[in-house]
Structures are given as structure tokens and as C-alpha cells.
Scaffold this active site. Structure first.
Site, PDB file in Angstrom:
ATOM      1  CD  GLU A  71      51.843  41.690  31.049  1.00  0.00           C
ATOM      2  OE1 GLU A  71      51.311  42.103  30.015  1.00  0.00           O
ATOM      3  OE2 GLU A  71      51.209  41.249  32.030  1.00  0.00           O
ATOM      4  CB  THR A  91      46.633  38.306  28.514  1.00  0.00           C
ATOM      5  OG1 THR A  91      47.583  39.362  28.493  1.00  0.00           O
ATOM      6  CG2 THR A  91      47.276  37.040  28.008  1.00  0.00           C
ATOM      7  CG  ASP A 125      46.384  45.896  28.145  1.00  0.00           C
ATOM      8  OD1 ASP A 125      46.717  45.494  29.268  1.00  0.00           O
ATOM      9  OD2 ASP A 125      45.441  46.686  27.964  1.00  0.00           O
ATOM     10  CG  ASP A 141      48.825  46.850  32.388  1.00  0.00           C
ATOM     11  OD1 ASP A 141      48.777  45.975  31.509  1.00  0.00           O
ATOM     12  OD2 ASP A 141      49.036  46.592  33.589  1.00  0.00           O
TER      13      ASP A 141
HETATM   14  C1  IPD Z   1      45.655  43.530  32.273  1.00  0.00           C
HETATM   15  C2  IPD Z   1      44.540  44.293  31.631  1.00  0.00           C
HETATM   16  C3  IPD Z   1      43.349  44.410  32.551  1.00  0.00           C
HETATM   17  C4  IPD Z   1      43.715  44.970  33.888  1.00  0.00           C
HETATM   18  C5  IPD Z   1      44.871  44.221  34.490  1.00  0.00           C
HETATM   19  C6  IPD Z   1      46.039  44.221  33.538  1.00  0.00           C
HETATM   20  P1  IPD Z   1      47.317  42.122  30.746  1.00  0.00           P
HETATM   21  O1  IPD Z   1      46.799  43.489  31.432  1.00  0.00           O
HETATM   22  O2  IPD Z   1      44.976  45.575  31.260  1.00  0.00           O
HETATM   23  O3  IPD Z   1      42.369  45.254  32.019  1.00  0.00           O
HETATM   24  O4  IPD Z   1      42.595  44.915  34.735  1.00  0.00           O
HETATM   25  O5  IPD Z   1      45.233  44.852  35.702  1.00  0.00           O
HETATM   26  O6  IPD Z   1      47.144  43.578  34.114  1.00  0.00           O
HETATM   27  O7  IPD Z   1      47.768  41.209  31.845  1.00  0.00           O
HETATM   28  O8  IPD Z   1      46.177  41.565  29.996  1.00  0.00           O
HETATM   29  O9  IPD Z   1      48.433  42.559  29.862  1.00  0.00           O
END
Ligand code: IPD
Length: 268
Positions: free
Chosen positions: A69, A93, A91, A215
Site C-alpha cells: 500500500e 490506519t 490495515d 486489504d
Molecule cells: C482500509 C480498511 C478499512 C476499509 C478501507 C481500507 P487501510 O485500509 O481496511 O476497513 O474500509 O476501504 O482501505 O487504508 O486502513 O489500510
């Protein structure tokens, strides 16, 4: 390039523990942001954790490709014989940045379209979820199995809100549609942990629109090896995905709900 799924898992688990441990011990720095967006934040610790994972992979699996990411674009031309490590260093964040305990480090390994191994480490609960393509799904070494809930009305369905809040895909519509039919819809803010909860039988399905491969790469395999089903429902461009996973028993019911909510074509 030959590596066994078990060797991949050992490296992934080591790297996930190392990165997650770093974020946990450095949590007093959780407010250090490189970028703040309307519905997201890019943390300095995210980048540091990505670096820790990459260093371990490069040392233990030289020549393999990495898509993270926090290092997007680095692995767009991977040939079918090169394992691809797909990394989300933190994940959940936003949860982490606020001190909420629902976050994890997720590392999946693929060879072409085949998932070889996945490890998800949740530092605040010290839970390590793992699976290989030919082994059981485990949490801290104990076997996982999806639930036996067979009716959508008895189900807990995990979901999330698209962080881009695309006006053409009303984000609250999916939550409303699931809420009306399920016992409960839940949003905890970490897709990888959502999937691990499905694998562990604590939740019965997970759906999200606008999610990225990092994710779900590790935890989708964990759901499948726990007896569940994982399905890519659609691709939205720019790497964004619509993804459904479940205990298998309520899979069609959840797919019907989300497809009618978004007026999608039935998948084949
Ligand atoms: C997010 C988390 C969240 C989801 C988002 C993701 P990140 O990942 O998994 O639950 O709703 O779509 O992007 O940005 O915290 O690595």
C-alpha cells in the site's frame, strides 16, 4: 523461482509480527502524518512498517516482487513465475491513528492468480491468523472454521465505507441494504480483520466496495482455508475492487443484496 507455501508463510508471519510490533511499540507516534485526506490518513509509521516488511522479504526471498500500500506501482510487471508479496503494513490506519485496537499487518503471497500463503497479525490482541494454500487456517496455531449460520436474518455482516465516498455509488446504501436483511451489519474499519472474523466464525460475511488488493490478499485465503468462500465481484478501476467473502452458506443471499443495492449485473 521455487519456494514452498510453508516457507512463504513463515516469512510472512515473521514480517507481519515485526512490522506490527514496531507500530505497537511506537504507537505514541501515531499522530505523525505524512498526509491527511478527507476520510483517510497516511502515517509515518505506515511507511516505516512497510520498510520493515520489505527488508525481511528482500533478505529471505530475494528476487520476489512486492506490492505494498505504501509502495504502490513497484510491482506492476510481475511475470507468472515470480511470487508477488502483497503488503498492507497497517490495515485499519484510521483506527490505529486514533488509538482504536482494530488494526493489523497483512501480508499475502501469490504466484500468478494462485494464493500461496497469508498472514495477518493483530498486535493489540496478539493474534496471528495464517493459512497456506494447502494447509488449515489457524489463529495462534488453533484451527479456524467459518460459522454455520445459514440464514441472512441470523447473520452478522461486516462491511466498510468506501473512503472515496464516490457519489455515484452511494456508500450508505449498501450499509442500509445489508442492515435491513441481516441480524446486524458492522463496520470496524479493518478489512483484513473483518475477513479474519469471518474465518473465525465470529462474523458470517464481509462485503466492501472500493477495497484494494492489499486489504484482502492474505485474509481471503484464510477465509477459504477456514471453509468459507471468497469472491471478487467486480473491479472499479484504479485498483479498486468489490469483494465478498462469507461462510459459504449465506454467500448468494449477501451477493443478491449488494447486487440489487448497486444494480450490478449478476456475476458468472
Ligand atoms: C482500509 C480498511 C478499512 C476499509 C478501507 C481500507 P487501510 O485500509 O481496511 O476497513 O474500509 O476501504 O482501505 O487504508 O486502513 O489500510
Amino acid at each position: 523461482m521455487s519456494i514452498t507455501p510453508e516457507a512463504c508463510l513463515e516469512i510472512a508471519a515473521t514480517a507481519a509480527r515485526a512490522a506490527g510490533g514496531h507500530a505497537r511499540t511506537q504507537r505514541h507516534r501515531r499522530g505523525e502524518a505524512n498526509q491527511r485526506l478527507a476520510h483517510d490518513v497516511k502515517l509515518a509509521l505506515d511507511v516505516e512498517c512497510q520498510g520493515i516488511v520489505e527488508a525481511i522479504i528482500r533478505e529471505r526471498a530475494p528476487g520476489h516482487a512486492i506490492l505494498g500500500e505504501e509502495s504502490v506501482g513497484a510491482a506492476e510487471t510481475v511475470d507468472a513465475d515470480t511470487p508477488l508479496w502483497i503488503v498492507d503494513p497497517i490495515d485499519g490506519t484510521v483506527n490505529f491513528s486514533h488509538g482504536l485496537p482494530f488494526w493489523c499487518c497483512s501480508i499475502g503471497v501469490r504466484l500468478g492468480a494462485r494464493s500461496l500463503a497469508g498472514a495477518v497479525y493483530a498486535p493489540d490482541t496478539d493474534e496471528l491468523y495464517t493459512a497456506t494454500c494447502d494447509g488449515p487456517a489457524l489463529c495462534n496455531g488453533a484451527p479456524l472454521h467459518v460459522s454455520s449460520v445459514a440464514a441472512i436474518g441470523d447473520a452478522v455482516v461486516m462491511t466498510g465505507l468506501d473512503k472515496q465516498l464516490d457519489p455515484s455509488l452511494p456508500p450508505f446504501e449498501i450499509f442500509r441494504a445489508i442492515s435491513v436483511r441481516a441480524q446486524k451489519a458492522r463496520i470496524i474499519g479493518s478489512a483484513a480483520l473483518d475477513l479474519c472474523h469471518v474465518a473465525a466464525g465470529r462474523a458470517d460475511a464481509y462485503f466492501e466496495s472500493g477495497i484494494y488488493i492489499w486489504d484482502i490478499a492474505a485474509a481471503a485465503l484464510i477465509v477459504e482455508r477456514a471453509g468459507g468462500r471468497a469472491e471478487l465481484i467486480g473491479e472499479m478501476g484504479h485498483g479498486r475492487l468489490r469483494f465478498l467473502a462469507s461462510n459459504g452458506l449465506i454467500h448468494e443471499a449477501v451477493r443478491d443484496i449488494v447486487q440489487s443495492a448497486f444494480s450490478l449485473q449478476p456475476s458468472t
